[in-house]
Design a protein around this motif. Structure first.
Motif, PDB file in Angstrom:
ATOM      1  N   ILE A 530      -7.265 -24.977 -10.621  1.00 54.86           N
ATOM      2  CA  ILE A 530      -7.681 -23.854 -11.464  1.00 54.86           C
ATOM      3  C   ILE A 530      -8.644 -22.973 -10.675  1.00 54.86           C
ATOM      4  N   ARG A 531      -8.426 -21.676 -10.731  1.00 59.78           N
ATOM      5  CA  ARG A 531      -9.331 -20.709 -10.098  1.00 59.78           C
ATOM      6  C   ARG A 531      -9.688 -19.640 -11.127  1.00 59.78           C
ATOM      7  N   THR A 532     -10.912 -19.129 -11.047  1.00 56.45           N
ATOM      8  CA  THR A 532     -11.335 -18.046 -11.930  1.00 56.45           C
ATOM      9  C   THR A 532     -11.867 -16.897 -11.095  1.00 56.45           C
ATOM     10  N   PHE A 533     -11.679 -15.686 -11.595  1.00 63.80           N
ATOM     11  CA  PHE A 533     -12.120 -14.499 -10.854  1.00 63.80           C
ATOM     12  C   PHE A 533     -12.515 -13.430 -11.858  1.00 63.80           C
ATOM     13  N   SER A 534     -13.751 -12.904 -11.725  1.00 62.48           N
ATOM     14  CA  SER A 534     -14.237 -11.934 -12.698  1.00 62.48           C
ATOM     15  C   SER A 534     -14.748 -10.646 -12.073  1.00 62.48           C
ATOM     16  N   GLU A 535     -14.560 -10.463 -10.771  1.00 63.10           N
ATOM     17  CA  GLU A 535     -15.035  -9.246 -10.131  1.00 63.10           C
ATOM     18  C   GLU A 535     -14.044  -8.105 -10.353  1.00 63.10           C
ATOM     19  N   ASP A 536     -14.538  -6.876 -10.176  1.00 67.73           N
ATOM     20  CA  ASP A 536     -13.667  -5.706 -10.257  1.00 67.73           C
ATOM     21  C   ASP A 536     -12.730  -5.736  -9.052  1.00 67.73           C
ATOM     22  N   PRO A 537     -11.406  -5.806  -9.272  1.00 64.02           N
ATOM     23  CA  PRO A 537     -10.472  -5.936  -8.150  1.00 64.02           C
ATOM     24  C   PRO A 537     -10.172  -4.627  -7.428  1.00 64.02           C
ATOM     25  N   THR A 538     -10.756  -3.511  -7.898  1.00 66.57           N
ATOM     26  CA  THR A 538     -10.432  -2.206  -7.313  1.00 66.57           C
ATOM     27  C   THR A 538     -10.709  -2.175  -5.820  1.00 66.57           C
ATOM     28  N   LEU A 539     -11.712  -2.931  -5.376  1.00 60.63           N
ATOM     29  CA  LEU A 539     -12.083  -2.903  -3.970  1.00 60.63           C
ATOM     30  C   LEU A 539     -10.983  -3.421  -3.054  1.00 60.63           C
ATOM     31  N   PHE A 540     -10.022  -4.168  -3.611  1.00 58.60           N
ATOM     32  CA  PHE A 540      -8.918  -4.653  -2.785  1.00 58.60           C
ATOM     33  C   PHE A 540      -8.054  -3.506  -2.267  1.00 58.60           C
ATOM     34  N   ALA A 541      -8.264  -2.301  -2.792  1.00 55.56           N
ATOM     35  CA  ALA A 541      -7.528  -1.134  -2.303  1.00 55.56           C
ATOM     36  C   ALA A 541      -7.833  -0.852  -0.841  1.00 55.56           C
ATOM     37  N   ILE A 542      -8.879  -1.455  -0.295  1.00 61.56           N
ATOM     38  CA  ILE A 542      -9.207  -1.261   1.118  1.00 61.56           C
ATOM     39  C   ILE A 542      -8.075  -1.755   2.009  1.00 61.56           C
ATOM     40  N   ASN A 543      -7.240  -2.669   1.478  1.00 59.72           N
ATOM     41  CA  ASN A 543      -6.097  -3.170   2.250  1.00 59.72           C
ATOM     42  C   ASN A 543      -5.139  -2.061   2.646  1.00 59.72           C
ATOM     43  N   PHE A 544      -5.084  -1.003   1.836  1.00 63.21           N
ATOM     44  CA  PHE A 544      -4.132   0.074   2.092  1.00 63.21           C
ATOM     45  C   PHE A 544      -4.366   0.752   3.444  1.00 63.21           C
ATOM     46  N   PHE A 545      -5.581   0.683   3.969  1.00 64.64           N
ATOM     47  CA  PHE A 545      -5.879   1.341   5.242  1.00 64.64           C
ATOM     48  C   PHE A 545      -5.180   0.664   6.417  1.00 64.64           C
ATOM     49  N   HIS A 546      -4.599  -0.498   6.199  1.00 64.70           N
ATOM     50  CA  HIS A 546      -3.919  -1.200   7.282  1.00 64.70           C
ATOM     51  C   HIS A 546      -2.484  -0.744   7.489  1.00 64.70           C
ATOM     52  N   LYS A 547      -2.043   0.210   6.662  1.00 66.71           N
ATOM     53  CA  LYS A 547      -0.730   0.824   6.843  1.00 66.71           C
ATOM     54  C   LYS A 547      -0.892   2.339   6.803  1.00 66.71           C
ATOM     55  N   SER A 548       0.165   3.040   7.194  1.00 69.03           N
ATOM     56  CA  SER A 548       0.073   4.492   7.302  1.00 69.03           C
ATOM     57  C   SER A 548      -0.091   5.170   5.954  1.00 69.03           C
ATOM     58  N   THR A 549       0.479   4.587   4.890  1.00 69.55           N
ATOM     59  CA  THR A 549       0.324   5.120   3.539  1.00 69.55           C
ATOM     60  C   THR A 549       0.209   3.968   2.556  1.00 69.55           C
ATOM     61  N   VAL A 550      -0.240   4.301   1.355  1.00 66.80           N
ATOM     62  CA  VAL A 550      -0.319   3.294   0.296  1.00 66.80           C
ATOM     63  C   VAL A 550       1.062   2.727  -0.010  1.00 66.80           C
ATOM     64  N   LEU A 551       2.055   3.601  -0.100  1.00 69.52           N
ATOM     65  CA  LEU A 551       3.404   3.134  -0.437  1.00 69.52           C
ATOM     66  C   LEU A 551       3.983   2.227   0.638  1.00 69.52           C
TER      67      LEU A 551
END
Length: 587
Positions: A530-551
């Protein structure tokens, strides 16, 4: 008393030397001796800008951060980060090496005269020439322990996957070849040393390998440049500065403004606004997270809407919810998943749960309301009850000076778990009858006070402020337990056994996993995962910088699979009824 060992640091390009204690951080030592080097993070290991070259043989092995921030070629040439380097021996460094190379031909790595090579050949033998300055030495053999230490990665299920592959693997390194000078004619006297043509070591691309019959996998190329992640907030804009040098966030801040991101973008003033508001420049890309839909674009997974613009040379990518603001949170939670099979249960949006299987997402309509758990208790207040004592007699709230106005999700689960463990809540999550407790002969001041907390069909956390957990809220927990058991068993049949069961919530969920286990909210075989997570996940959008575009990032990592309505699925209905009867039939 032993004196600390000292070492000499000689800054070659400035002809300055100084002594430092063994183990001294090089960045700090340079600053203390008045030598400034490039840095955005003041030596905190976040920007990857403080590159220096170390020209001595006894050079430290690269740290894990240096392996992520520097290419293998740079490491082999003695390039290190000053903020990561501990001085353990006498060293010669060049703090201006990278600046000197800025206008050089990037293909020329080093130059040595032919005479020196021939002289070396006489000493070492033709096949044993010493390596030229700046070229990598042959790899040394490592023990199994060293190999394990270098390859080991931190395994945190909910780590910020903010760093990506910043350089290619060793087998993809470029090859190097020598362009030899023209050979002498027989009998011709060799020219004097100063007149001899230099041997230029040039970079050449490796010979292309023949293409296999099957279509080769796309090479993991890093497209990242410095960029900004902008998130619309109620009274301004929260921003994060992404540094390509470290593959992660180097700084964050808040811009207080009445103007919205959407307004600035519509008026073509976003770039101008950012230039005047931020203390740095050089960013080429901005990813904008909006809480409402403002622009037409491409629908992705039915959760987000994507579009892109160019504002005065700044490439802007907009991510906005396709419907409810909660849709964007559901989407970003997928970005936190790694390989494997995971059951994802969002406690703050129970209308749909998900099964994640190595990038493929299967949605399961749960036929439960989004606010299912919160209909019968007060939640979402400004001063919630955040903790309850193990004896159920006292509690803590967010602000001790103000009266409580709500109950947090973790307190609901923990109160139920404590009542359950004390025999005051049945297997069907029914509160014990107050009169039966008195009749059982419970004695002592504590028991009397505890019995007093039972009021009709409720358990009182604070009767003075009507902080109650009614039987109706516990009935909802019972339904949720039945549903979770049935959903997991259904997923096992359809998709395979999940490796992890993840509970998400924007509400704090401290101690939630322990309460889940006590209340048997998941089958016993999953208690350890079992795992729990309560932080705002919006910050994971930083992953998008590892490709040329979000899509392009989404297409390479995520895929929406089948969407199932559990309410209309006969297999699920059969499993649910069986689980329900098992729990209802127990005493």
């Amino acid at each position: 008393m032993f004196l600390s060992k000292k070492h000499t640091v000689y800054v070659k390009n400035m002809d300055i030397s100084f002594e430092v204690k063994s183990g001294k951080n090089l960045f700090t030592a340079l600053e203390e001796n008045g030598i400034k080097i490039s840095s955005l993070c003041r030596g905190n290991g976040q920007c990857g800008k403080c590159k220096i070259r170390i020209e001595t043989k006894n050079i430290n092995k690269p740290t894990r951060l240096e392996r992520r921030s520097l290419s293998e070629l740079s490491i082999s040439m003695g390039i290190r980060l000053a903020c990561e380097y501990a001085v353990k021996s006498d060293i010669v460094i060049d703090t201006d090496e990278l600046a000197k190379r800025a206008n050089d031909d990037p293909c020329v790595l080093s130059v040595q005269t032919l005479a020196k090579l021939e002289e070396a050949a006489d000493v070492y033998g033709a096949d044993e020439l010493p390596l030229m300055s700046g070229m990598a030495e042959p790899e040394q053999e490592h023990t199994e322990e060293e190999e394990h230490e270098n390859s080991e990665e931190d395994e945190n299920e909910f780590k910020s996957v903010l760093s990506g592959g910043m350089f290619h693997s060793q087998q993809d390194e470029p090859e190097y070849e020598e362009e030899s000078a023209a050979e002498h004619e027989p009998g011709e006297e060799p020219a004097q040393e100063e007149e001899q043509e230099p041997v230029i070591v040039k970079y050449t691309e490796p010979e292309p390998e023949p293409e296999p019959e099957e279509e080769p996998e796309e090479r993991d190329v890093d497209y990242s440049t410095d960029g900004l992640l902008l998130i619309q907030a109620p009274r301004g804009i929260t921003y994060f500065h992404y540094s390509a040098g470290i593959g992660g966030i180097s700084s964050k801040d808040f811009i207080e403004t009445d103007r919205t991101i959407a307004e600035l973008l519509r008026q073509g003033e976003l770039k101008q606004f950012l230039d005047s508001s931020l203390r740095y420049s050089g960013y080429e890309r901005a990813i904008l997270i909006l809480s409402e839909k403002h622009f037409e674009g491409e629908n992705v997974f039915g959760l987000i809407n994507y579009c892109s613009f160019t504002d005065n040379g700044l490439f802007c990518e907009v991510i906005q919810p396709a419907g409810s603001p909660k849709d964007i949170l559901k989407f970003f939670r997928f970005l936190n998943q790694t390989s494997g099979r995971k059951m994802i249960i969002p406690l703050d949006a129970l209308e749909k749960i998900y099964f994640f299987n190595s990038g493929t997402i299967m949605g399961m309509d749960a036929s439960l309301r989004s606010d299912f758990l919160f209909e019968h208790i007060k939640t979402g207040g400004r001063n919630p009850v955040t903790k309850i004592a193990d004896d159920l007699m006292s509690y803590e709230k967010k602000n001790a000076d103000l009266p409580p106005d709500s109950i947090s999700l973790s307190v609901l689960f923990k109160t139920a778990a404590l009542l359950y463990s004390k025999g005051l809540l049945s297997r069907q999550f029914k509160l014990a009858d107050k009169m039966s407790l008195v009749g059982d002969g419970l004695e002592g001041g504590h028991h009397i006070r505890l019995i007093a907390k039972f009021s009709g069909q409720s358990f009182k956390i604070d009767s003075g402020h009507e902080m109650l957990i009614p039987q109706a809220a516990l009935d909802d927990l019972f339904v949720l337990r039945n549903f979770i058991h049935a959903a997991i068993k259904y997923a096992e049949k359809r998709c395979g056994k999940p490796d992890t069961v993840i509970f998400y919530s924007l509400f704090p969920v401290k101690e939630l996993a322990d309460s889940m286990i006590t209340l048997e909210m998941v089958p016993k075989r999953y208690h350890e995962v079992i795992r729990t997570f309560s932080e705002d996940p919006t910050l994971f959008a930083i992953n998008f910088f590892h490709k040329s575009t979000v899509l392009s990032y989404i297409e390479s990592t995520l895929k929406m699979g089948e969407d199932i309505s559990l309410e209309e699925d006969e297999i699920f209905e059969g499993i649910f009824e069986k689980v329900k009867s098992e729990f209802e039939g127990e005493g």
